[in-house]
Design a protein around this motif. Structure first.
Motif, short mmCIF file in Angstrom:
data_model
loop_
_atom_site.label_atom_id
_atom_site.label_comp_id
_atom_site.label_asym_id
_atom_site.label_seq_id
_atom_site.Cartn_x
_atom_site.Cartn_y
_atom_site.Cartn_z
N LEU A 128 -1.04 6.32 9.71
CA LEU A 128 -1.78 5.09 10.04
C LEU A 128 -2.17 4.33 8.77
CD1 LEU A 128 -4.14 6.36 12.89
CD2 LEU A 128 -2.34 4.65 13.11
N LEU A 129 -2.61 5.06 7.76
CA LEU A 129 -3.01 4.42 6.51
C LEU A 129 -1.80 3.80 5.80
CD1 LEU A 129 -5.36 3.95 4.55
CD2 LEU A 129 -4.75 6.09 3.44
N VAL A 130 -0.71 4.54 5.69
CA VAL A 130 0.49 4.03 5.02
C VAL A 130 1.06 2.84 5.79
CG1 VAL A 130 2.89 4.59 4.42
CG2 VAL A 130 1.04 6.20 3.89
N ASN A 131 1.12 2.95 7.11
CA ASN A 131 1.64 1.85 7.92
C ASN A 131 0.77 0.60 7.76
OD1 ASN A 131 3.35 0.54 9.66
ND2 ASN A 131 2.70 1.64 11.48
N GLY A 132 -0.54 0.79 7.71
CA GLY A 132 -1.44 -0.34 7.51
C GLY A 132 -1.27 -0.99 6.15
N VAL A 133 -1.11 -0.16 5.12
CA VAL A 133 -0.94 -0.69 3.76
C VAL A 133 0.40 -1.42 3.63
CG1 VAL A 133 -0.60 -0.02 1.35
CG2 VAL A 133 -2.48 0.96 2.66
#
Length: 124
Positions: A30-35
């Motif tokens: 979720l964090l990587v996809n958001g970034v």
């Protein structure tokens, strides 16, 4: 009458590992996809905080908290399926979906087996 589940300890261990693994990997994805998709920080926080709320209960292995995590997982599932059908879907969206399905199933069984294990400890 006590319900005896064969190899409960082994099942509990597998469910625990799957739950923790998929939970942590989901947070990372979720964090990587958001970034990578240039999501504003405020939306990233709103995305991650509902999952982070369950961290203390997950560490305590509270079966009630783990059961509630299953319900919250369903909201993420709805959003992820919608994102997968969007024109700008990527591989991380598919990874989210797989992790959500694994997390839901593993957490559901972990919660149930944890409850049974506590009951079996009280009533030998």
């Amino acid at each position: 009458m006590t319900k005896i589940i064969p190899k409960l300890g082994q099942k509990l261990q597998v469910a625990r590992r799957l739950t923790w693994g998929s939970y942590l990997l989901l947070m990372v994805v979720l964090l990587v996809n958001g970034v990578l998709s240039a999501t504003p920080l405020s939306l990233l926080v709103v995305t991650l905080v509902p999952l982070l709320i369950f961290l203390p209960g997950l560490r305590r292995e509270s079966y009630k908290t783990i059961s509630m995590l299953c319900f919250v997982t369903l909201m993420y599932f709805m959003v992820t399926v919608t994102n997968l059908f969007a024109p700008n879907a990527n591989l991380l969206d598919a990874a989210e979906l797989v992790l959500l399905v694994v997390l839901f199933g593993a957490a559901m069984m972990f919660s149930r087996w944890k409850q049974y294990s506590l009951y079996q400890e009280d009533n030998p």
